[in-house]
Structures are given as structure tokens and as C-alpha cells.
Scaffold this motif. Structure first.
Motif, PDB file in Angstrom:
ATOM      1  N   LEU A 139       0.853  -1.185   0.000  1.00  0.00           N
ATOM      2  CA  LEU A 139       0.000   0.000   0.000  1.00  0.00           C
ATOM      3  C   LEU A 139       0.893   1.240   0.000  1.00  0.00           C
ATOM      4  O   LEU A 139       1.648   1.461   0.951  1.00  0.00           O
ATOM      5  CB  LEU A 139      -0.903   0.002   1.233  1.00  0.00           C
ATOM      6  CG  LEU A 139      -1.870   1.180   1.372  1.00  0.00           C
ATOM      7  CD1 LEU A 139      -2.922   1.149   0.267  1.00  0.00           C
ATOM      8  CD2 LEU A 139      -2.545   1.163   2.751  1.00  0.00           C
ATOM      9  N   VAL A 140       0.796   2.054  -1.044  1.00  0.00           N
ATOM     10  CA  VAL A 140       1.708   3.195  -1.176  1.00  0.00           C
ATOM     11  C   VAL A 140       0.980   4.538  -1.169  1.00  0.00           C
ATOM     12  O   VAL A 140       1.620   5.591  -1.171  1.00  0.00           O
ATOM     13  CB  VAL A 140       2.562   3.079  -2.454  1.00  0.00           C
ATOM     14  CG1 VAL A 140       3.509   1.895  -2.365  1.00  0.00           C
ATOM     15  CG2 VAL A 140       1.683   2.973  -3.692  1.00  0.00           C
ATOM     16  N   GLY A 141      -0.329   4.528  -1.139  1.00  0.00           N
ATOM     17  CA  GLY A 141      -1.073   5.781  -1.096  1.00  0.00           C
ATOM     18  C   GLY A 141      -2.554   5.510  -0.938  1.00  0.00           C
ATOM     19  O   GLY A 141      -3.029   4.390  -1.164  1.00  0.00           O
ATOM     20  N   GLY A 142      -3.273   6.549  -0.510  1.00  0.00           N
ATOM     21  CA  GLY A 142      -4.716   6.367  -0.374  1.00  0.00           C
ATOM     22  C   GLY A 142      -5.383   7.545   0.307  1.00  0.00           C
ATOM     23  O   GLY A 142      -4.743   8.531   0.681  1.00  0.00           O
ATOM     24  N   LEU A 143      -6.680   7.416   0.463  1.00  0.00           N
ATOM     25  CA  LEU A 143      -7.487   8.454   1.099  1.00  0.00           C
ATOM     26  C   LEU A 143      -8.705   7.807   1.734  1.00  0.00           C
ATOM     27  O   LEU A 143      -9.054   6.660   1.425  1.00  0.00           O
ATOM     28  CB  LEU A 143      -7.925   9.490   0.059  1.00  0.00           C
ATOM     29  CG  LEU A 143      -8.793   8.973  -1.081  1.00  0.00           C
ATOM     30  CD1 LEU A 143     -10.276   9.287  -0.842  1.00  0.00           C
ATOM     31  CD2 LEU A 143      -8.355   9.565  -2.412  1.00  0.00           C
ATOM     32  N   TYR A 144      -9.340   8.555   2.645  1.00  0.00           N
ATOM     33  CA  TYR A 144     -10.592   8.075   3.222  1.00  0.00           C
ATOM     34  C   TYR A 144     -11.527   9.243   3.457  1.00  0.00           C
ATOM     35  O   TYR A 144     -11.112  10.417   3.485  1.00  0.00           O
ATOM     36  CB  TYR A 144     -10.351   7.289   4.518  1.00  0.00           C
ATOM     37  CG  TYR A 144     -10.081   8.148   5.735  1.00  0.00           C
ATOM     38  CD1 TYR A 144     -11.104   8.524   6.600  1.00  0.00           C
ATOM     39  CD2 TYR A 144      -8.789   8.593   6.028  1.00  0.00           C
ATOM     40  CE1 TYR A 144     -10.852   9.305   7.716  1.00  0.00           C
ATOM     41  CE2 TYR A 144      -8.528   9.384   7.132  1.00  0.00           C
ATOM     42  CZ  TYR A 144      -9.577   9.732   7.975  1.00  0.00           C
ATOM     43  OH  TYR A 144      -9.328  10.524   9.067  1.00  0.00           O
ATOM     44  N   GLY A 145     -12.803   8.932   3.614  1.00  0.00           N
ATOM     45  CA  GLY A 145     -13.800   9.957   3.872  1.00  0.00           C
ATOM     46  C   GLY A 145     -15.158   9.334   4.118  1.00  0.00           C
ATOM     47  O   GLY A 145     -15.293   8.113   4.239  1.00  0.00           O
ATOM     48  N   ILE A 146     -16.163  10.185   4.189  1.00  0.00           N
ATOM     49  CA  ILE A 146     -17.531   9.770   4.503  1.00  0.00           C
ATOM     50  C   ILE A 146     -18.413   9.951   3.275  1.00  0.00           C
ATOM     51  O   ILE A 146     -18.382  11.010   2.626  1.00  0.00           O
ATOM     52  CB  ILE A 146     -18.096  10.603   5.670  1.00  0.00           C
ATOM     53  CG1 ILE A 146     -17.193  10.496   6.904  1.00  0.00           C
ATOM     54  CG2 ILE A 146     -19.522  10.178   6.005  1.00  0.00           C
ATOM     55  CD1 ILE A 146     -17.081   9.116   7.490  1.00  0.00           C
ATOM     56  N   LEU A 148     -22.286  10.101   2.129  1.00  0.00           N
ATOM     57  CA  LEU A 148     -23.691  10.226   2.529  1.00  0.00           C
ATOM     58  C   LEU A 148     -24.489  10.697   1.324  1.00  0.00           C
ATOM     59  O   LEU A 148     -24.183  11.754   0.761  1.00  0.00           O
ATOM     60  CB  LEU A 148     -23.862  11.219   3.675  1.00  0.00           C
ATOM     61  CG  LEU A 148     -23.267  10.863   5.044  1.00  0.00           C
ATOM     62  CD1 LEU A 148     -23.496  12.007   6.023  1.00  0.00           C
ATOM     63  CD2 LEU A 148     -23.874   9.578   5.581  1.00  0.00           C
ATOM     64  N   GLY A 149     -25.511   9.938   0.945  1.00  0.00           N
ATOM     65  CA  GLY A 149     -26.304  10.328  -0.208  1.00  0.00           C
ATOM     66  C   GLY A 149     -25.427  10.463  -1.432  1.00  0.00           C
ATOM     67  O   GLY A 149     -24.655   9.560  -1.764  1.00  0.00           O
ATOM     68  N   ASN A 150     -25.502  11.614  -2.094  1.00  0.00           N
ATOM     69  CA  ASN A 150     -24.699  11.871  -3.284  1.00  0.00           C
ATOM     70  C   ASN A 150     -23.516  12.794  -3.004  1.00  0.00           C
ATOM     71  O   ASN A 150     -23.030  13.488  -3.901  1.00  0.00           O
ATOM     72  CB  ASN A 150     -25.580  12.485  -4.380  1.00  0.00           C
ATOM     73  CG  ASN A 150     -26.621  11.506  -4.876  1.00  0.00           C
ATOM     74  OD1 ASN A 150     -26.358  10.312  -4.994  1.00  0.00           O
ATOM     75  ND2 ASN A 150     -27.813  11.998  -5.165  1.00  0.00           N
ATOM     76  N   ILE A 151     -23.055  12.802  -1.747  1.00  0.00           N
ATOM     77  CA  ILE A 151     -21.944  13.664  -1.333  1.00  0.00           C
ATOM     78  C   ILE A 151     -20.840  12.816  -0.710  1.00  0.00           C
ATOM     79  O   ILE A 151     -21.110  11.950   0.129  1.00  0.00           O
ATOM     80  CB  ILE A 151     -22.402  14.710  -0.296  1.00  0.00           C
ATOM     81  CG1 ILE A 151     -23.646  15.475  -0.775  1.00  0.00           C
ATOM     82  CG2 ILE A 151     -21.255  15.661   0.029  1.00  0.00           C
ATOM     83  CD1 ILE A 151     -23.416  16.384  -1.955  1.00  0.00           C
ATOM     84  N   PHE A 152     -19.596  13.078  -1.124  1.00  0.00           N
ATOM     85  CA  PHE A 152     -18.445  12.459  -0.467  1.00  0.00           C
ATOM     86  C   PHE A 152     -17.682  13.525   0.290  1.00  0.00           C
ATOM     87  O   PHE A 152     -17.316  14.565  -0.276  1.00  0.00           O
ATOM     88  CB  PHE A 152     -17.521  11.787  -1.473  1.00  0.00           C
ATOM     89  CG  PHE A 152     -16.321  11.129  -0.834  1.00  0.00           C
ATOM     90  CD1 PHE A 152     -16.467   9.950  -0.119  1.00  0.00           C
ATOM     91  CD2 PHE A 152     -15.059  11.696  -0.931  1.00  0.00           C
ATOM     92  CE1 PHE A 152     -15.371   9.349   0.488  1.00  0.00           C
ATOM     93  CE2 PHE A 152     -13.955  11.101  -0.338  1.00  0.00           C
ATOM     94  CZ  PHE A 152     -14.117   9.924   0.374  1.00  0.00           C
ATOM     95  N   PHE A 153     -17.439  13.273   1.568  1.00  0.00           N
ATOM     96  CA  PHE A 153     -16.708  14.202   2.427  1.00  0.00           C
ATOM     97  C   PHE A 153     -15.294  13.662   2.619  1.00  0.00           C
ATOM     98  O   PHE A 153     -15.067  12.720   3.382  1.00  0.00           O
ATOM     99  CB  PHE A 153     -17.403  14.339   3.781  1.00  0.00           C
ATOM    100  CG  PHE A 153     -18.822  14.830   3.699  1.00  0.00           C
ATOM    101  CD1 PHE A 153     -19.119  16.179   3.823  1.00  0.00           C
ATOM    102  CD2 PHE A 153     -19.875  13.935   3.502  1.00  0.00           C
ATOM    103  CE1 PHE A 153     -20.434  16.635   3.749  1.00  0.00           C
ATOM    104  CE2 PHE A 153     -21.186  14.373   3.433  1.00  0.00           C
ATOM    105  CZ  PHE A 153     -21.469  15.729   3.549  1.00  0.00           C
TER     106      PHE A 153
END
Length: 215
Positions: A139-146, A148-153
Motif C-alpha cells: 500500500l503506497v497511497g490512499g485516502l478516506y472519507g464519509i 452520505l447520499g450523493n456527497i463524499f466528504f
């Protein structure tokens, strides 16, 4: 500034101060976090600090997926197939790497153990998502978030190899385009995300988009 109680409530986002700080206190329970994101609010505080700080800045830094910019150099990187892309295969590894990432101008990290535990719970419930870039099985890179519905935070990203996080971000935005996601919340300005097409919009516009796209 408002002091939160045990009740799962937030004040109106228009009451945030000029820096975007809306409230302090409360907890990072699943119910409170989901209510916060639904209303365009996110927690951000340094490790060891008490109480929790809740933010809703104006203007808001966002990316409309259809406005994603891919530079010629990144198109070359993608076409070389140096990285392998996955979604939700290594959430805990991603958030751990975001936690330990050294950040210029910061002594510590806002991703503390409580953040890791609570967002991992959100992942298991299907709300928190990760995108990963691999070289072979590393694993050399990545991101995370939330989501909800049609929105990514978007919450945080990391990179161990040049262009790895940018690759994961571009591939994930392209995936979100196929899922009819209308907006990616980037929270606060970075030159890195601006180069990928992110822009500032008024908080009132941001909140209006959320109300239309999150049940």
C-alpha cells in the motif's frame, strides 16, 4: 461559539465564527458524526486537545466531480499502470497511514486514536470509505472519507510514493462520477487539490447542495 451537551444537536452553521469554528465539546459517537456531516460540519482538533472542535468554514473548498482536472503528467502516470487501484480493501491501513503521516508545519496529527476507532466503526457500517494505490502488494497511497447520499466528504490522504495519493484520488473521483456523486467536500484549501479542480463556494451554497442530496 457554542458548547455542546450530551444531546445530539448542532447550532445553525451560519453562527460559526469567521474562522469557521462553530462549537466545542460533545463526543465522536456515530450518531453525532453522521449528524455533523449531514449538516456540513466536521471535527478537527489536535491530538490531546480537549474539547473537540467542530467546524463549518466559509467559503467551503469543494470539487465537483465533472470538473476534475488531470494533468498530462498524471495521465502518463495512469497510463503506465505503475499503480493498482482498489476501493475499501484496506480502510484501517489507510487511516493508520494518514495518522502517522508527517505534515509540514504541524508537530502532531489531528487523527488520534479516538478518530481512528470511530471512523473505523463508520466504515463497518458502510459510511466511511477508502481508496487505495498499490505497487504489487504494498500500500503506497490512499485516502478516506464519509459518503452520505450523493456527497463524499474527504477527510485525509497519504502517499509513500510520488503521485500515489494523487493517483488514488483521481481514480476514486472517476469512480464517484459513475455513482452520480454531485460534490466532493475538500473542507479547507490546499494547492494540491486546487490543481485537481477543487474550488471555493459559499457556505450557504454548500449547505443547500447537502440538503438536496442527503436524505
Amino acid at each position: 461559539m457554542f458548547l455542546l451537551t450530551k444531546d445530539i444537536l448542532f447550532p445553525d452553521t451560519e453562527l460559526a465564527d469567521e474562522d469557521g469554528l462553530l462549537a466545542i465539546g460533545g463526543d465522536l459517537s456515530t450518531e453525532r458524526l453522521l449528524l455533523a456531516y449531514k449538516n456540513g460540519i466536521f471535527p478537527w482538533y489536535n491530538e490531546g486537545d480537549e474539547p473537540i472542535c467542530w467546524w463549518c468554514p466559509n467559503p467551503r473548498f469543494v470539487l465537483f466531480p465533472d470538473e476534475l482536472k488531470i494533468s498530462k503528467s498524471m495521465k502518463t502516470v495512469i497510463n503506465k499502470n505503475e499503480f493498482r487501484f482498489t476501493i475499501n480493501t484496506a480502510f484501517e491501513e489507510v487511516i493508520h497511514n494518514c495518522k502517522i503521516k508527517e505534515r509540514e508545519g504541524q508537530d502532531g496529527t489531528w487523527i488520534n486514536n479516538t478518530i481512528v476507532n470511530e471512523y473505523t466503526k463508520l466504515h463497518r457500517l458502510g459510511f466511511a470509505h477508502s481508496a487505495e494505490a498499490w505497487i504489487d502488494n504494498e500500500l503506497v497511497g490512499g485516502l478516506y472519507g464519509i459518503l452520505l447520499g450523493n456527497i463524499f466528504f474527504g477527510e485525509s490522504m497519504f502517499s509513500k510514493k510520488s503521485n500515489a495519493s494523487k493517483f488514488a484520488f483521481i481514480k476514486y473521483v472517476q469512480h464517484l462520477q459513475t455513482q452520480k456523486i454531485v460534490l466532493i467536500d475538500c473542507q479547507v484549501y490546499t494547492q494540491h487539490l486546487e490543481s485537481l479542480g477543487a474550488c471555493m463556494i459559499q457556505r450557504s451554497n454548500f449547505i443547500s447542495i447537502l440538503k438536496k442530496n442527503i436524505n
